[in-house]
Design a protein around this motif. Sequence first.
Motif, PDB file in Angstrom:
ATOM      1  N   PRO A 374       7.145  -9.828 -17.691  1.00  0.00           N
ATOM      2  CA  PRO A 374       7.312  -8.612 -18.496  1.00  0.00           C
ATOM      3  C   PRO A 374       6.219  -7.594 -18.208  1.00  0.00           C
ATOM      4  O   PRO A 374       5.048  -7.942 -18.006  1.00  0.00           O
ATOM      5  CB  PRO A 374       7.199  -9.137 -19.936  1.00  0.00           C
ATOM      6  CG  PRO A 374       7.607 -10.572 -19.853  1.00  0.00           C
ATOM      7  CD  PRO A 374       7.097 -11.044 -18.526  1.00  0.00           C
ATOM      8  N   GLY A 375       6.623  -6.324 -18.175  1.00  0.00           N
ATOM      9  CA  GLY A 375       5.666  -5.249 -17.965  1.00  0.00           C
ATOM     10  C   GLY A 375       5.453  -4.866 -16.522  1.00  0.00           C
ATOM     11  O   GLY A 375       4.690  -3.926 -16.238  1.00  0.00           O
ATOM     12  N   VAL A 376       6.121  -5.550 -15.582  1.00  0.00           N
ATOM     13  CA  VAL A 376       5.982  -5.239 -14.162  1.00  0.00           C
ATOM     14  C   VAL A 376       7.225  -4.501 -13.681  1.00  0.00           C
ATOM     15  O   VAL A 376       8.356  -4.933 -13.944  1.00  0.00           O
ATOM     16  CB  VAL A 376       5.778  -6.516 -13.320  1.00  0.00           C
ATOM     17  CG1 VAL A 376       5.713  -6.180 -11.827  1.00  0.00           C
ATOM     18  CG2 VAL A 376       4.507  -7.229 -13.761  1.00  0.00           C
ATOM     19  N   ASP A 377       7.033  -3.386 -12.983  1.00  0.00           N
ATOM     20  CA  ASP A 377       8.136  -2.597 -12.441  1.00  0.00           C
ATOM     21  C   ASP A 377       8.486  -3.134 -11.057  1.00  0.00           C
ATOM     22  O   ASP A 377       7.785  -2.866 -10.080  1.00  0.00           O
ATOM     23  CB  ASP A 377       7.742  -1.117 -12.356  1.00  0.00           C
ATOM     24  CG  ASP A 377       8.881  -0.230 -11.862  1.00  0.00           C
ATOM     25  OD1 ASP A 377       9.965  -0.774 -11.549  1.00  0.00           O
ATOM     26  OD2 ASP A 377       8.687   0.997 -11.777  1.00  0.00           O
ATOM     27  N   TYR A 378       9.563  -3.889 -10.970  1.00  0.00           N
ATOM     28  CA  TYR A 378       9.931  -4.517  -9.703  1.00  0.00           C
ATOM     29  C   TYR A 378      10.701  -3.582  -8.771  1.00  0.00           C
ATOM     30  O   TYR A 378      11.006  -3.962  -7.639  1.00  0.00           O
ATOM     31  CB  TYR A 378      10.723  -5.801  -9.969  1.00  0.00           C
ATOM     32  CG  TYR A 378       9.856  -6.879 -10.570  1.00  0.00           C
ATOM     33  CD1 TYR A 378       8.992  -7.624  -9.784  1.00  0.00           C
ATOM     34  CD2 TYR A 378       9.873  -7.132 -11.941  1.00  0.00           C
ATOM     35  CE1 TYR A 378       8.162  -8.595 -10.333  1.00  0.00           C
ATOM     36  CE2 TYR A 378       9.052  -8.095 -12.500  1.00  0.00           C
ATOM     37  CZ  TYR A 378       8.198  -8.826 -11.696  1.00  0.00           C
ATOM     38  OH  TYR A 378       7.364  -9.777 -12.243  1.00  0.00           O
ATOM     39  N   GLU A 379      10.972  -2.390  -9.231  1.00  0.00           N
ATOM     40  CA  GLU A 379      11.612  -1.400  -8.356  1.00  0.00           C
ATOM     41  C   GLU A 379      10.576  -0.515  -7.672  1.00  0.00           C
ATOM     42  O   GLU A 379      10.894   0.220  -6.741  1.00  0.00           O
ATOM     43  CB  GLU A 379      12.579  -0.523  -9.164  1.00  0.00           C
ATOM     44  CG  GLU A 379      13.703  -1.298  -9.828  1.00  0.00           C
ATOM     45  CD  GLU A 379      14.532  -2.089  -8.822  1.00  0.00           C
ATOM     46  OE1 GLU A 379      14.814  -1.551  -7.728  1.00  0.00           O
ATOM     47  OE2 GLU A 379      14.881  -3.245  -9.121  1.00  0.00           O
ATOM     48  N   ALA A 380       9.339  -0.586  -8.121  1.00  0.00           N
ATOM     49  CA  ALA A 380       8.280   0.254  -7.565  1.00  0.00           C
ATOM     50  C   ALA A 380       7.597  -0.452  -6.400  1.00  0.00           C
ATOM     51  O   ALA A 380       7.418  -1.676  -6.418  1.00  0.00           O
ATOM     52  CB  ALA A 380       7.254   0.591  -8.638  1.00  0.00           C
ATOM     53  N   PRO A 381       7.209   0.300  -5.372  1.00  0.00           N
ATOM     54  CA  PRO A 381       6.430  -0.297  -4.281  1.00  0.00           C
ATOM     55  C   PRO A 381       5.102  -0.834  -4.806  1.00  0.00           C
ATOM     56  O   PRO A 381       4.495  -0.263  -5.720  1.00  0.00           O
ATOM     57  CB  PRO A 381       6.218   0.866  -3.312  1.00  0.00           C
ATOM     58  CG  PRO A 381       7.271   1.867  -3.660  1.00  0.00           C
ATOM     59  CD  PRO A 381       7.494   1.728  -5.136  1.00  0.00           C
ATOM     60  N   THR A 382       4.654  -1.949  -4.244  1.00  0.00           N
ATOM     61  CA  THR A 382       3.385  -2.536  -4.649  1.00  0.00           C
ATOM     62  C   THR A 382       2.568  -2.893  -3.414  1.00  0.00           C
ATOM     63  O   THR A 382       3.124  -3.229  -2.368  1.00  0.00           O
ATOM     64  CB  THR A 382       3.606  -3.792  -5.522  1.00  0.00           C
ATOM     65  OG1 THR A 382       2.357  -4.266  -6.007  1.00  0.00           O
ATOM     66  CG2 THR A 382       4.293  -4.895  -4.745  1.00  0.00           C
ATOM     67  N   GLU A 383       1.269  -2.810  -3.526  1.00  0.00           N
ATOM     68  CA  GLU A 383       0.384  -3.102  -2.403  1.00  0.00           C
ATOM     69  C   GLU A 383       0.359  -4.603  -2.133  1.00  0.00           C
ATOM     70  O   GLU A 383       0.044  -5.403  -3.025  1.00  0.00           O
ATOM     71  CB  GLU A 383      -1.031  -2.612  -2.712  1.00  0.00           C
ATOM     72  CG  GLU A 383      -2.048  -2.942  -1.641  1.00  0.00           C
ATOM     73  CD  GLU A 383      -1.702  -2.313  -0.299  1.00  0.00           C
ATOM     74  OE1 GLU A 383      -1.661  -3.056   0.701  1.00  0.00           O
ATOM     75  OE2 GLU A 383      -1.453  -1.080  -0.273  1.00  0.00           O
ATOM     76  N   VAL A 384       0.724  -5.004  -0.909  1.00  0.00           N
ATOM     77  CA  VAL A 384       0.745  -6.413  -0.564  1.00  0.00           C
ATOM     78  C   VAL A 384      -0.484  -6.849   0.221  1.00  0.00           C
ATOM     79  O   VAL A 384      -0.821  -8.034   0.267  1.00  0.00           O
ATOM     80  CB  VAL A 384       2.021  -6.768   0.233  1.00  0.00           C
ATOM     81  CG1 VAL A 384       3.267  -6.442  -0.566  1.00  0.00           C
ATOM     82  CG2 VAL A 384       2.039  -6.063   1.581  1.00  0.00           C
ATOM     83  N   ASP A 385      -1.187  -5.897   0.820  1.00  0.00           N
ATOM     84  CA  ASP A 385      -2.358  -6.211   1.633  1.00  0.00           C
ATOM     85  C   ASP A 385      -3.602  -6.279   0.758  1.00  0.00           C
ATOM     86  O   ASP A 385      -4.450  -5.379   0.771  1.00  0.00           O
ATOM     87  CB  ASP A 385      -2.524  -5.190   2.745  1.00  0.00           C
ATOM     88  CG  ASP A 385      -3.525  -5.634   3.804  1.00  0.00           C
ATOM     89  OD1 ASP A 385      -3.915  -6.814   3.766  1.00  0.00           O
ATOM     90  OD2 ASP A 385      -3.904  -4.803   4.640  1.00  0.00           O
ATOM     91  N   VAL A 386      -3.676  -7.344  -0.031  1.00  0.00           N
ATOM     92  CA  VAL A 386      -4.787  -7.531  -0.973  1.00  0.00           C
ATOM     93  C   VAL A 386      -5.846  -8.407  -0.302  1.00  0.00           C
ATOM     94  O   VAL A 386      -5.540  -9.442   0.274  1.00  0.00           O
ATOM     95  CB  VAL A 386      -4.285  -8.195  -2.270  1.00  0.00           C
ATOM     96  CG1 VAL A 386      -5.446  -8.520  -3.200  1.00  0.00           C
ATOM     97  CG2 VAL A 386      -3.259  -7.293  -2.954  1.00  0.00           C
ATOM     98  N   THR A 387      -7.086  -8.000  -0.402  1.00  0.00           N
ATOM     99  CA  THR A 387      -8.188  -8.708   0.241  1.00  0.00           C
ATOM    100  C   THR A 387      -8.584  -9.944  -0.551  1.00  0.00           C
ATOM    101  O   THR A 387      -8.667  -9.899  -1.792  1.00  0.00           O
ATOM    102  CB  THR A 387      -9.412  -7.780   0.392  1.00  0.00           C
ATOM    103  OG1 THR A 387      -9.030  -6.625   1.130  1.00  0.00           O
ATOM    104  CG2 THR A 387     -10.549  -8.496   1.117  1.00  0.00           C
ATOM    105  N   TRP A 388      -8.836 -11.030   0.154  1.00  0.00           N
ATOM    106  CA  TRP A 388      -9.366 -12.232  -0.504  1.00  0.00           C
ATOM    107  C   TRP A 388     -10.760 -11.902  -1.063  1.00  0.00           C
ATOM    108  O   TRP A 388     -11.564 -11.289  -0.389  1.00  0.00           O
ATOM    109  CB  TRP A 388      -9.464 -13.377   0.498  1.00  0.00           C
ATOM    110  CG  TRP A 388      -9.955 -14.664  -0.128  1.00  0.00           C
ATOM    111  CD1 TRP A 388     -11.243 -15.100  -0.202  1.00  0.00           C
ATOM    112  CD2 TRP A 388      -9.156 -15.647  -0.787  1.00  0.00           C
ATOM    113  NE1 TRP A 388     -11.299 -16.301  -0.865  1.00  0.00           N
ATOM    114  CE2 TRP A 388     -10.039 -16.666  -1.234  1.00  0.00           C
ATOM    115  CE3 TRP A 388      -7.798 -15.781  -1.040  1.00  0.00           C
ATOM    116  CZ2 TRP A 388      -9.602 -17.791  -1.905  1.00  0.00           C
ATOM    117  CZ3 TRP A 388      -7.349 -16.891  -1.719  1.00  0.00           C
ATOM    118  CH2 TRP A 388      -8.235 -17.891  -2.156  1.00  0.00           C
ATOM    119  N   PRO A 389     -11.035 -12.327  -2.286  1.00  0.00           N
ATOM    120  CA  PRO A 389     -12.314 -11.943  -2.900  1.00  0.00           C
ATOM    121  C   PRO A 389     -13.523 -12.613  -2.220  1.00  0.00           C
ATOM    122  O   PRO A 389     -13.429 -13.712  -1.739  1.00  0.00           O
ATOM    123  CB  PRO A 389     -12.166 -12.422  -4.341  1.00  0.00           C
ATOM    124  CG  PRO A 389     -11.143 -13.526  -4.271  1.00  0.00           C
ATOM    125  CD  PRO A 389     -10.197 -13.137  -3.198  1.00  0.00           C
TER     126      PRO A 389
END
Length: 389
Positions: A374-389
């Motif tokens: 809930p609360g996530v817009d699954y039609e919107a583009p999202t950044e997939v290239d997330v850096t490992w911490p």
Amino acid sequence: MTERVIKPLGRGFLFLDSHPAGCARIVRDLAGQVERRAPERRTALVIGSSSGYGLATTIAGLARYGIDGIGVSFEKAPTARRTATAGWYRTAETAVLAAEFGRDFRFFNADAFADTTKDEVLGLIAERFGGVDHLIYSVAAPRRVDPRTEETFQSAIKAIGAPHTTKSLAYEDGQPVLQEVGIEVATDDEIAQTVKVMGGEDWARWVSALDERGLLKPGFNTVALTYIGSELTGPIYRQGSIGAAKADLEQTAVTLAKDGVKAMTSVNGAAVTQASSAIPGIGLYVSLLHKVLGDGLRTPVQQSVALWDQLTGETPLDLDDEGRIRLDRWELSDDVQAAVRAQWESATQDNIADVADTAWFLAEVRRLYGFDVPGVDYEAPTEVDVTWP
């Protein structure tokens, strides 16, 4: 920047991609379930910190007791074709959460079975923390390469002694399907390999490595997370090849305790995890359990809060006669098991959606990959290239 719309594509309970925003939201939701205590500057090492009970234990420790330390997991980075694994994104958000709490908590993406990983992790522990108060071991892996022999071991999900047939839950086009699944008998070699992968040998090696470097702080304790479960799932789980590994894990706790280490196993209750959803019969059982209990089904983070309260001395240890911490009493009470058994025995293809909470279970499986949050817009583009911490 690599943004795109991500859809839940896959087969069965396995998805090809994970949703970064959904995974991040799950971490926040888990932390929101935890009532905070005053930080005590405890240091913890969590092996298997990116998913399931390992993730829940990490978040509960951070949110409730403000632990410092290190989490170790083995996740895949994003590629040109695929997103990173869900655990990659959950770890990235957990690192943000730890920073917001003002904690010094680091994450390693490495093979926990490897001696090189142990050397690197323990080197950082010695440098930054001077030792650890707690070691949480929560590893569920399909295979293991023993770095000392270079031999590869493969775990098996099979029965011991005699073949077994169980009811199992599947989905076709989102609709529940009740199946009969046959379980083959494991060979002696398959049992031995499963014990090598999921038993206590690697847990003991982590404890020994810490001890040899003088990194066990006064009052140190360690737990390996395990599961017993219902008689309904016993032939494929507790009495099967996986159960042999769990028995070895528990015997390892006894051996470590004889060597002067405060070591225990923690028997957690049933939950929807990436590991459990792959085991025949478990999905149906958990669906029935949720139908019977509803909100009374204790989540992994609720159980993890109880675990931390016991490990820190906030509450007394709830031990059984074999010295295991029991966080599963709510699941295995006679009345709950009787109700689940009645539903199990009455389940047919015609009534499966009524006697079991199949819609909830499918949504929980999808949430493992960051979908249906809930609360996530699954039609919107999202950044997939997330850096490992």
